[in-house]
Design a protein around this motif. Structure first.
Motif, mmCIF file in Angstrom:
data_model
loop_
_atom_site.group_PDB
_atom_site.id
_atom_site.type_symbol
_atom_site.label_atom_id
_atom_site.label_comp_id
_atom_site.label_asym_id
_atom_site.label_seq_id
_atom_site.Cartn_x
_atom_site.Cartn_y
_atom_site.Cartn_z
ATOM 1 N N LEU A 166 4.627 82.632 45.795
ATOM 2 C CA LEU A 166 3.738 82.598 47.128
ATOM 3 C C LEU A 166 2.343 82.174 46.499
ATOM 4 O O LEU A 166 1.411 81.664 47.366
ATOM 5 C CB LEU A 166 3.717 84.018 47.352
ATOM 6 N N ARG A 167 1.861 82.611 45.310
ATOM 7 C CA ARG A 167 0.633 82.118 44.853
ATOM 8 C C ARG A 167 0.363 80.630 44.631
ATOM 9 O O ARG A 167 -0.743 80.026 44.937
ATOM 10 C CB ARG A 167 0.273 82.955 43.497
ATOM 11 N N HIS A 168 1.518 80.128 44.213
ATOM 12 C CA HIS A 168 1.353 78.589 44.163
ATOM 13 C C HIS A 168 1.109 77.880 45.658
ATOM 14 O O HIS A 168 0.272 76.925 45.823
ATOM 15 C CB HIS A 168 2.714 78.081 43.686
ATOM 16 N N PHE A 169 1.795 78.419 46.704
ATOM 17 C CA PHE A 169 1.675 77.986 47.995
ATOM 18 C C PHE A 169 0.246 78.334 48.643
ATOM 19 O O PHE A 169 -0.307 77.810 49.449
ATOM 20 C CB PHE A 169 2.933 78.249 48.931
ATOM 21 N N ALA A 170 0.016 79.611 48.315
ATOM 22 C CA ALA A 170 -1.660 80.013 48.589
ATOM 23 C C ALA A 170 -2.590 78.906 48.117
ATOM 24 O O ALA A 170 -3.645 78.477 48.845
ATOM 25 C CB ALA A 170 -1.927 81.557 48.401
ATOM 26 N N ALA A 171 -2.350 78.690 46.898
ATOM 27 C CA ALA A 171 -3.313 77.714 46.322
ATOM 28 C C ALA A 171 -3.264 76.367 47.076
ATOM 29 O O ALA A 171 -4.248 75.900 47.278
ATOM 30 C CB ALA A 171 -3.314 77.680 44.847
ATOM 31 N N LEU A 172 -2.154 75.888 47.312
ATOM 32 C CA LEU A 172 -1.855 74.711 47.751
ATOM 33 C C LEU A 172 -2.577 74.408 48.933
ATOM 34 O O LEU A 172 -3.124 73.522 49.375
ATOM 35 C CB LEU A 172 -0.461 74.422 47.967
ATOM 36 N N HIS A 173 -2.491 75.516 49.958
ATOM 37 C CA HIS A 173 -2.699 75.495 51.272
ATOM 38 C C HIS A 173 -4.298 76.136 51.539
ATOM 39 O O HIS A 173 -4.757 76.260 52.590
ATOM 40 C CB HIS A 173 -1.764 76.050 52.354
ATOM 41 N N GLY A 174 -4.829 76.574 50.351
ATOM 42 C CA GLY A 174 -6.222 77.123 50.790
ATOM 43 C C GLY A 174 -6.231 78.388 51.299
ATOM 44 O O GLY A 174 -7.264 78.611 52.085
ATOM 45 N N SER A 175 -4.992 79.052 51.346
ATOM 46 C CA SER A 175 -4.943 80.284 52.184
ATOM 47 C C SER A 175 -6.096 81.491 51.732
ATOM 48 O O SER A 175 -6.228 81.516 50.587
ATOM 49 C CB SER A 175 -3.712 81.052 52.103
ATOM 50 N N LYS A 176 -6.827 81.857 52.621
ATOM 51 C CA LYS A 176 -7.892 82.578 52.410
ATOM 52 C C LYS A 176 -7.562 84.421 52.508
ATOM 53 O O LYS A 176 -8.190 85.120 52.591
ATOM 54 C CB LYS A 176 -9.156 82.499 53.335
ATOM 55 N N ARG A 177 -6.136 84.635 53.169
ATOM 56 C CA ARG A 177 -5.826 85.846 53.228
ATOM 57 C C ARG A 177 -5.238 86.570 52.025
ATOM 58 O O ARG A 177 -4.381 85.932 51.493
ATOM 59 C CB ARG A 177 -4.672 85.854 54.506
ATOM 60 N N ASP A 178 -5.692 87.361 51.516
ATOM 61 C CA ASP A 178 -5.232 88.269 50.423
ATOM 62 C C ASP A 178 -4.157 89.140 50.889
ATOM 63 O O ASP A 178 -4.578 90.486 50.670
ATOM 64 C CB ASP A 178 -6.509 88.728 49.498
ATOM 65 N N ASP A 179 -3.186 88.671 51.061
ATOM 66 C CA ASP A 179 -2.047 89.813 51.308
ATOM 67 C C ASP A 179 -0.670 89.212 50.678
ATOM 68 O O ASP A 179 0.280 89.443 51.076
ATOM 69 C CB ASP A 179 -1.631 89.633 52.701
ATOM 70 N N ILE A 180 -1.002 88.659 49.362
ATOM 71 C CA ILE A 180 0.374 88.418 48.591
ATOM 72 C C ILE A 180 1.306 89.428 48.263
ATOM 73 O O ILE A 180 2.303 89.445 48.439
ATOM 74 C CB ILE A 180 -0.356 87.401 47.572
ATOM 75 N N GLU A 181 0.787 90.446 47.785
ATOM 76 C CA GLU A 181 1.545 91.626 47.497
ATOM 77 C C GLU A 181 2.306 92.360 48.865
ATOM 78 O O GLU A 181 3.472 92.676 48.634
ATOM 79 C CB GLU A 181 0.700 92.795 46.876
ATOM 80 N N ASP A 182 1.518 92.230 50.221
ATOM 81 C CA ASP A 182 2.385 92.491 51.270
ATOM 82 C C ASP A 182 3.518 91.607 51.493
ATOM 83 O O ASP A 182 4.488 92.111 51.903
ATOM 84 C CB ASP A 182 1.575 92.432 52.277
ATOM 85 N N ALA A 183 3.248 90.325 51.104
ATOM 86 C CA ALA A 183 4.190 89.309 51.495
ATOM 87 C C ALA A 183 5.422 89.733 50.464
ATOM 88 O O ALA A 183 6.630 89.335 50.733
ATOM 89 C CB ALA A 183 3.552 87.588 51.446
ATOM 90 N N VAL A 184 5.263 89.711 49.281
ATOM 91 C CA VAL A 184 6.102 90.034 48.270
ATOM 92 C C VAL A 184 7.212 91.368 48.709
ATOM 93 O O VAL A 184 8.177 91.261 48.787
ATOM 94 C CB VAL A 184 5.559 90.320 46.788
ATOM 95 N N ALA A 185 6.421 92.312 49.180
ATOM 96 C CA ALA A 185 7.045 93.411 49.708
ATOM 97 C C ALA A 185 7.937 93.064 50.850
ATOM 98 O O ALA A 185 9.061 93.646 50.979
ATOM 99 C CB ALA A 185 6.018 94.515 50.118
#
Length: 285
Positions: free
Chosen positions: A137-156
Motif C-alpha cells: 500500500l505504501r508503494h502505491f501511495a507513493a506512486l499515485h502521490g496519495s495525500k491521505r494518511d490512512d495506510i494503517e486503516d487500509a491495512v486493517a
C-alpha cells in the motif's frame, strides 16, 4: 484508457455542450460558463466537452446550475457513475483515502461464493500479512502521490477481509506465479512472515492455492492479475485504474485465461515445496 470508457466520456461531453448551447437565459460561450462556474478559464469547459477530462460530481453541479438546468444534474451524474463503476481511476479513488478502496473489495468478496484469482506480481490481498500489505500500500501511495494518511486503516481493512476465509459456503481458487514468492516488494523479514503464512493457507478447506513454478510450461504468458466473482464479474488492475467488468464476453475470456493458467499450477505438497524453496532462497540472501 478503454475505448468504451472514452466513448462514454465523449458522449457526456456532448451532453454538457448541448446544455451550454441551450442555457435557460440564452446560449453561453465557454468563457461565460467558466465565469459562472467559478473556473479561472474556459480551458476546463473545452476539455470536458471534448471528453478529454472526466468531470467530478461538483463539476456537473456547477455546470448544470450555470446553464440554468439544475434538473439535468441527476441524469448527467448517472452517466458519470455508469462508466466510473467500470473504470475506477486510482487518482480519483485515492482522493477519498485507501481504506474506502479496501472496503469496496471487502464488500464485493462478501457477496461472492466462488472466487477465482490469478496473480503474478504480488500475493493476493486476502492472503497478505500486515507487514506485506503495509509495504504494498505504501508503494502505491507513493506512486499515485496519495495525500491521505490512512495506510494503517487500509491495512486493517485488508486484514478484516480474511474473516471471509473462515465463513462457510465460500470457496477461493487462487493461482499465483512463483515470482510472487520471490519479489522483494517488502523487507525480507516481512516476506519471510508472508511465506510462512502461505504455507498455512494450503491446509484451509476454503482455499485451493496453486503455484505456477518457474519450470512450468505455460500456454499463455502470465500478464496482469485479476479476480473473477461467481463467474459474473472481473476485477483487474492497470497502473492508472481498476477495471470492474461484467459483460458476458469479457468474463468468459478471463475465465478461459484463468483455467489455462491453472493447468500449469501445482497444489498441496508440491505447492508447499515451491514455497519452501522460496523461503530457503530468502534465508540464504
Amino acid at each position: 484508457m478503454s475505448t468504451d470508457y472514452q466513448q462514454a466520456r465523449e458522449a457526456l461531453g456532448l451532453e454538457l455542450r448541448r446544455l451550454r448551447l441551450t442555457a435557460a437565459d440564452g446560449r453561453l460561450t465557454g468563457l461565460e460558463l467558466a465565469a459562472r462556474a467559478g473556473w479561472p478559464s474556459s480551458s476546463k469547459v473545452t476539455k470536458l466537452e471534448l471528453g478529454k477530462q472526466t468531470p467530478t460530481p461538483q463539476d456537473l453541479r456547477a455546470w448544470t446550475d450555470a446553464v440554468g438546468h439544475p434538473e439535468a444534474y441527476e441524469p448527467c451524474l448517472a452517466r458519470l457513475r455508469g462508466f466510473e463503476s467500470q473504470i475506477r481511476s486510482w487518482k480519483r479513488q485515492l482522493a477519498q483515502g485507501h481504506r474506502p478502496v479496501q472496503a469496496a473489495h471487502n464488500a464485493a468478496q462478501t457477496k461472492a461464493k466462488v472466487l477465482r484469482a490469478w496473480e503474478s506480481s504480488w500475493v493476493v490481498g486476502i492472503l497478505q500479512t500486515p507487514g506485506y500489505a503495509r509495504a504494498i500500500l505504501r508503494h502505491f501511495a507513493a506512486l499515485h502521490g496519495s495525500k491521505r494518511d490512512d495506510i494503517e486503516d487500509a491495512v486493517a481493512a485488508r486484514m478484516e477481509r480474511q474473516r471471509l476465509l473462515y465463513e462457510p459456503g465460500r470457496q477461493y481458487h487462487i493461482v499465483m506465479s512463483e515470482s510472487v514468492l520471490r519479489h522483494l516488494v517488502c523487507p525480507p523479514a516481512d516476506l519471510a512472515a508472508q511465506l510462512s503464512y502461505l504455507s498455512g493457507v494450503i491446509g484451509l478447506k476454503s482455499v485451493e492455492l496453486g503455484i505456477v513454478p518457474f519450470s512450468a510450461s505455460l500456454r499463455l504468458p502470465p500478464a496482469a492479475g485479476f479476480w473473477i466473482y461467481d463467474d459474473r464479474q472481473v476485477v483487474t488492475e492497470t497502473w492508472h485504474a481498476e477495471l470492474w467488468l461484467d459483460d458476458d464476453v469479457t468474463v468468459a475470456t478471463y475465465l478461459k485465461v484463468w483455467k489455462t493458467l491453472r493447468e500449469s499450477a501445482v497444489y498441496g505438497a508440491d505447492a508447499q515445496n515451491v514455497i519452501n524453496a522460496a523461503m530457503r532462497a530468502l534465508n540464504g540472501q
